[in-house]
Design a protein around this motif. Structure first.
Motif, PDB file in Angstrom:
ATOM      1  N   LEU A   1       0.804  -1.363   0.021  1.00 33.73           N
ATOM      2  CA  LEU A   1      -0.111   0.001   0.018  1.00 33.73           C
ATOM      3  C   LEU A   1       0.832   1.361  -0.143  1.00 33.73           C
ATOM      4  O   LEU A   1       0.533   2.238  -0.800  1.00 33.73           O
ATOM      5  CB  LEU A   1      -0.941   0.187   1.097  1.00 33.73           C
ATOM      6  CG  LEU A   1      -2.216  -0.980   1.189  1.00 33.73           C
ATOM      7  CD1 LEU A   1      -2.671  -0.922   2.602  1.00 33.73           C
ATOM      8  CD2 LEU A   1      -2.793  -1.013   0.131  1.00 33.73           C
ATOM      9  N   GLU A   2       1.907   1.242   0.742  1.00 26.87           N
ATOM     10  CA  GLU A   2       2.847   2.471   0.586  1.00 26.87           C
ATOM     11  C   GLU A   2       3.495   2.755  -0.411  1.00 26.87           C
ATOM     12  O   GLU A   2       3.679   4.006  -0.928  1.00 26.87           O
ATOM     13  CB  GLU A   2       3.916   2.034   1.932  1.00 26.87           C
ATOM     14  CG  GLU A   2       4.656   3.430   2.202  1.00 26.87           C
ATOM     15  CD  GLU A   2       5.819   3.242   3.265  1.00 26.87           C
ATOM     16  OE1 GLU A   2       6.539   4.246   3.601  1.00 26.87           O
ATOM     17  OE2 GLU A   2       6.087   1.973   3.498  1.00 26.87           O
ATOM     18  N   ALA A   3       3.726   1.484  -1.337  1.00 25.93           N
ATOM     19  CA  ALA A   3       4.324   1.880  -2.499  1.00 25.93           C
ATOM     20  C   ALA A   3       3.581   2.193  -3.601  1.00 25.93           C
ATOM     21  O   ALA A   3       3.762   2.825  -4.455  1.00 25.93           O
ATOM     22  CB  ALA A   3       5.278   0.565  -2.780  1.00 25.93           C
ATOM     23  N   ASN A   4       2.209   1.610  -3.535  1.00 25.51           N
ATOM     24  CA  ASN A   4       1.291   1.546  -4.774  1.00 25.51           C
ATOM     25  C   ASN A   4       0.051   2.409  -4.536  1.00 25.51           C
ATOM     26  O   ASN A   4      -0.544   2.504  -5.382  1.00 25.51           O
ATOM     27  CB  ASN A   4       0.993   0.409  -5.161  1.00 25.51           C
ATOM     28  CG  ASN A   4       2.334  -0.571  -5.599  1.00 25.51           C
ATOM     29  OD1 ASN A   4       2.645  -0.324  -6.511  1.00 25.51           O
ATOM     30  ND2 ASN A   4       2.708  -1.397  -4.650  1.00 25.51           N
ATOM     31  N   ALA A   5      -0.662   2.447  -3.084  1.00 30.33           N
ATOM     32  CA  ALA A   5      -1.736   3.122  -2.935  1.00 30.33           C
ATOM     33  C   ALA A   5      -1.629   3.843  -1.688  1.00 30.33           C
ATOM     34  O   ALA A   5      -1.942   3.890  -0.629  1.00 30.33           O
ATOM     35  CB  ALA A   5      -2.740   2.019  -2.752  1.00 30.33           C
ATOM     36  N   PRO A   6      -0.814   4.868  -1.720  1.00 30.33           N
ATOM     37  CA  PRO A   6      -0.491   6.038  -0.571  1.00 30.33           C
ATOM     38  C   PRO A   6      -1.617   6.208   0.105  1.00 30.33           C
ATOM     39  O   PRO A   6      -1.805   6.402   1.494  1.00 30.33           O
ATOM     40  CB  PRO A   6       0.458   6.908  -1.376  1.00 30.33           C
ATOM     41  CG  PRO A   6       0.318   7.015  -2.754  1.00 30.33           C
ATOM     42  CD  PRO A   6      -0.189   5.594  -3.013  1.00 30.33           C
TER      43      PRO A   6
END
Length: 198
Positions: free
Chosen positions: A19-24
């Protein structure tokens, strides 16, 4: 740290990292870990001990913020914090009581102990109103994850044998782009990168 707790935390960290890398926006909706006192209050409110998987997840992340665009990443549901779980469970019990009045009483009362419906703890809610629950009834179904809404009655959708299995499957689906329960993860088309399952 026991093996199951390690599995829950490990799988959750993989989901969190994705999530941190792709869906902040989904990532920034995550709330800090629950305290042991939060879990004690929750157990007192629902009237039974939390399954260890639920406690471990809440200790890793106490749900998602309620006032954010992101957060519907848990199979298109929003994870409840400990306070919301208690509120949702009270609403669930009220729905169960309503169902008992509106349906065939003999059928309902015969299914009540078999299903464990009064032990279904809602850990997440979908926009449709359906909930993702963990069965807390002691026995063979203890810890099962399902999807329930009142119109389903007892015809629930079983999502996983355990929360550990569901989180591991979700992490694997995100990392490898493979379906989970017939649903593919993707990023919502638009200005905001939000995880959706379809």
């Amino acid at each position: 740290m026991n093996v199951i707790m390690h599995s829950i935390i490990s799988s959750w960290r993989r989901i969190e990292s994705w999530l941190e890398a792709n869906a902040p926006e989904d990532y920034f909706a995550l709330m800090p870990p629950a305290r042991d006192s939060d879990l004690e209050v929750l157990e007192n409110q629902v009237g039974f001990p939390l399954h260890s998987h639920v406690a471990d997840l809440l200790r890793a992340c106490n749900g998602v913020a309620s006032n954010t665009v992101g957060g519907n990443f848990f199979l298109n549901a929003r994870l409840n914090d400990s306070l919301r779980i208690a509120d949702e469970f009270a609403s669930h019990i009220a729905i169960v009581d309503q169902m008992s009045r509106e349906h065939d009483s003999f059928y309902f009362e015969s299914m009540r102990p078999i299903s464990g419906i009064e032990y279904w703890l809602p850990i997440a809610r979908m926009n449709s109103g359906a909930v993702v629950y963990i069965n807390h009834q002691p026995g063979a179904s203890f810890g099962e994850v399902g999807e329930f809404s009142p119109h389903m009655g007892f015809d629930v959708i079983k999502l996983a044998a355990s929360l550990a299995d569901l989180l591991d499957g979700m992490a694997n689906s995100l990392e490898n782009g493979v379906p989970l329960l017939g649903r593919m993860p993707s990023l919502h088309a638009g200005k905001r990168a939000l995880l959706t399952w379809s």
